[in-house]
Design a protein around this motif. Structure first.
Motif: not given
Length: 161
Positions: A142-149
């Motif tokens: 995700i833009s901004g550095g977050a991650r979604h698994k």
């Protein structure tokens, strides 16, 4: 007597300040699990194996974001694969072609479908262990550095996409 009254006034003010500060410390909501973006929901996720070994696989899914402000998907990865990229169909030189997509905007409350012939994740150089009926761990950047698994069901090349 003035001194005692003054001490009680100071003690009372300190007690009030402590009480007010304690009231302001409401229990915090539990943090979301690591690798989960609150409000982002992925459904119907599947990784379709390539018909020819060594060719790329593809990941398809539905995604909706119900957060306060929109987010964008800037990339993807699949555990056990060498690399993965978000692709889309686009016109180039008056022909439709598949190419790497730029960031995919997800305005709050809107859904996107990653499907054959449209947005999808191309997965390159699958490692060992990708078998129909199993699952693959997919991560959206995700833009901004977050991650979604999330997990994607692994399907054979001829199965429904």
């Amino acid at each position: 007597m003035k001194r005692i009254t003054k001490n009680f006034a100071v003690a009372g003010a300190m007690a009030a300040a402590l009480t007010l500060s304690a009231c302001g410390q409401e229990a915090e909501a539990p943090a979301p699990p690591e690798g989960v973006v609150p409000g982002l929901e992925v459904t119907d996720a599947r990784l379709v194996l390539p018909p020819v070994e060594g060719n790329p696989a593809a990941v398809y899914f539905d995604v909706v974001y119900n957060g306060e402000r929109g987010v964008s998907i800037s990339g993807a990865s699949v555990e056990g694969a060498n690399s993965a990229t978000v692709h889309d169909m686009m016109e180039y030189n008056f022909e439709m072609t598949m190419a790497e997509a730029g960031p995919v905007a997800l305005p709050a409350g809107e859904a996107k479908v990653f499907e054959p012939g449209g947005l999808h994740v191309m997965v390159f150089e699958l490692g060992e262990g990708f078998e129909p009926g199993g699952t693959a761990e997919v991560t959206l950047n995700i833009s901004g550095g977050a991650r979604h698994k999330f997990d994607a069901e692994i399907r054979a090349a001829g199965e429904e996409r």
